[in-house]
Scaffold this active site. Sequence first.
Site, short mmCIF file in Angstrom:
data_model
loop_
_atom_site.label_atom_id
_atom_site.label_comp_id
_atom_site.label_asym_id
_atom_site.label_seq_id
_atom_site.Cartn_x
_atom_site.Cartn_y
_atom_site.Cartn_z
N ASP A 134 38.89 85.86 108.87
CA ASP A 134 37.44 85.74 108.91
C ASP A 134 36.89 85.22 110.24
O ASP A 134 35.94 85.77 110.77
CB ASP A 134 36.97 84.84 107.74
CG ASP A 134 35.47 84.83 107.61
OD1 ASP A 134 34.86 85.84 107.99
OD2 ASP A 134 34.91 83.83 107.14
N CYS A 189 27.31 104.05 97.84
CA CYS A 189 26.49 103.35 96.85
C CYS A 189 25.66 104.36 96.05
O CYS A 189 24.98 103.98 95.10
CB CYS A 189 25.54 102.39 97.54
SG CYS A 189 26.37 101.02 98.37
N CYS A 192 21.90 103.83 94.29
CA CYS A 192 21.71 102.43 93.87
C CYS A 192 21.04 101.62 94.98
O CYS A 192 21.34 101.78 96.15
CB CYS A 192 23.06 101.81 93.53
SG CYS A 192 22.98 100.06 93.12
N CYS A 195 21.04 95.64 95.12
CA CYS A 195 21.17 94.45 95.98
C CYS A 195 19.91 94.26 96.83
O CYS A 195 19.46 93.12 97.02
CB CYS A 195 22.41 94.57 96.87
SG CYS A 195 22.48 96.07 97.83
N CYS A 199 17.57 90.73 96.39
CA CYS A 199 17.64 89.69 97.43
C CYS A 199 16.33 88.89 97.45
O CYS A 199 15.25 89.45 97.67
CB CYS A 199 17.90 90.33 98.79
SG CYS A 199 17.88 89.10 100.11
N CYS A 215 18.77 85.44 105.50
CA CYS A 215 19.79 85.39 104.44
C CYS A 215 20.11 83.94 104.06
O CYS A 215 20.34 83.08 104.93
CB CYS A 215 21.05 86.11 104.92
SG CYS A 215 22.41 85.99 103.76
N CYS A 242 25.12 82.24 98.99
CA CYS A 242 24.35 83.02 98.01
C CYS A 242 25.20 84.21 97.61
O CYS A 242 25.79 84.88 98.47
CB CYS A 242 23.04 83.49 98.65
SG CYS A 242 22.14 84.71 97.68
N CYS A 245 23.50 89.30 95.97
CA CYS A 245 23.66 90.73 96.26
C CYS A 245 25.04 91.24 95.85
O CYS A 245 25.28 92.45 95.82
CB CYS A 245 23.34 91.06 97.71
SG CYS A 245 24.31 90.16 98.91
N CYS A 249 25.81 93.84 92.00
CA CYS A 249 26.45 95.11 92.37
C CYS A 249 27.27 95.66 91.20
O CYS A 249 28.18 94.99 90.70
CB CYS A 249 27.35 94.90 93.59
SG CYS A 249 28.15 96.42 94.11
FE1 SF4 Z 1 25.67 99.50 96.88
FE2 SF4 Z 1 26.34 97.52 95.23
FE3 SF4 Z 1 24.08 97.36 96.68
FE4 SF4 Z 1 24.25 99.07 94.65
S1 SF4 Z 1 24.28 96.83 94.53
S2 SF4 Z 1 23.42 99.48 96.69
S3 SF4 Z 1 26.38 99.72 94.80
S4 SF4 Z 1 26.17 97.40 97.48
FE1 SF4 Z 2 20.04 88.25 100.15
FE2 SF4 Z 2 21.59 86.34 99.14
FE3 SF4 Z 2 22.64 88.68 99.82
FE4 SF4 Z 2 21.78 87.03 101.72
S1 SF4 Z 2 23.52 86.69 100.32
S2 SF4 Z 2 21.43 89.22 101.61
S3 SF4 Z 2 20.00 86.09 100.68
S4 SF4 Z 2 21.10 88.30 98.20
#
Ligand code: SF4
Ligand code: SF4
Length: 383
Positions: A134, A189, A192, A195, A199, A215, A242, A245, A249
């Site tokens: 990472d 995706c 879809c 996410c 957010c 974020c 967080c 997102c 999914c």
């Molecule tokens: Fe892609 Fe998952 Fe976001 Fe849907 S929720 S757009 S599948 S990353």
């Molecule tokens: Fe949004 Fe949370 Fe994903 Fe960041 S981690 S992009 S704030 S849903």
Amino acid sequence: MAITLTQQIQERAHELGFELVGITPAQESQTIQRYKQWIANGYAGEMGYLQRHLPLKEDPRTLLQEAKSIISLAMNYYTVDPSEALTKEPGRGQISRYAWGDDYHDVIRERLLHLVEFIKNTGETKLKSRVFVDSGPILEREYAQKAKLGWIGKNTNLINWRTGSWYFLAEVLVSIDLDYDLPPLIGSCGSCTKCIEACPTDAIIEPNLLDSRLCISYLTIELKNSIPKELRPKMGNLIFGCDICQEVCPWNSKAIPTAEPAFRPRNGNLAPELLSLIGMTQAEFSKRFKGSPIKRAKRRGFLRNVIVAIGNWKSQAAIPALRNALSDDEPLIRRHAAWALGQIGGEDAKQVLKTCLETENDNDVITEIEDALHEIVGDGNLL
Ligand code: SF4
Ligand code: SF4
């Protein structure tokens, strides 16, 4: 038929706990220009190290001159949350799943070194290698996608077709040619957009494009200073990272719990009571989060986050703790405590703020106290 070295490496990586393994040639990045543009647009916020690492990210051979192959690996950190109902209580804080257990850097780095040792023991005694978890300057999702570990979703996470995105990524650069299985599979995706819609801060500004400055993961972990006021109410009770997102999914409905005990939740990391955290001294913080990813935020950043969550809780019960926070040595903590009192409102909060205003000498804190008082009284009388 004899098992090849590539197959041996893959088998050993699985034994070491990496569910996903793929190998690609060590070649220059194909996404570096887009990444450079992302930084030039300011989306990296205050993460200056990303800019500084740019030259190293262009080609993994700048990290290891002799590199021929990149072994991309992923370790599952998904654990079932036994206290999901608790995290919805506003008097408790939510911590990102990846930080519930031990620090993954330590856990995974040790396994990578075992993998390197294994390769050397196959007869590759002159092997040159470097390992990254990472924190290394390598565009890891690009190489992981090439290595068929998954595809990069609209939420910018690497998503595996079978098990979703709750993975730590890691890489080993090695000075030997291995068998490559190219070209990459293309994932999608589809239509879809869950996410993007979920957010809370609209940080995914378009599919696969994140503005880190918005974020909550960035705000609660990477940002060292004050959290922008307009974003604080959107953070709810998220005090470190967080997962929203990823939680929404659909691919993560297939997640299976990790077999790695180090990633299971430590006591107190699941939905801790906010008031049990706000008064922590430096010594208590260091002791409680030793060997945990949470220590990255440092006491000042973590308590700042806790105080924002308290402001969003809006409970009068928090006023005594916020009064104490207003005499903390850290101006950053005092600033956010003033804001939280302004959110709670009422006569008691007003009196605490007025008393602190008389002795406060930091200009930023004074401004926050004055703003909080105006939040409480509006155009009314401050007396
Ligand atoms: Fe892609 Fe998952 Fe976001 Fe849907 S929720 S757009 S599948 S990353
Ligand atoms: Fe949004 Fe949370 Fe994903 Fe960041 S981690 S992009 S704030 S849903």
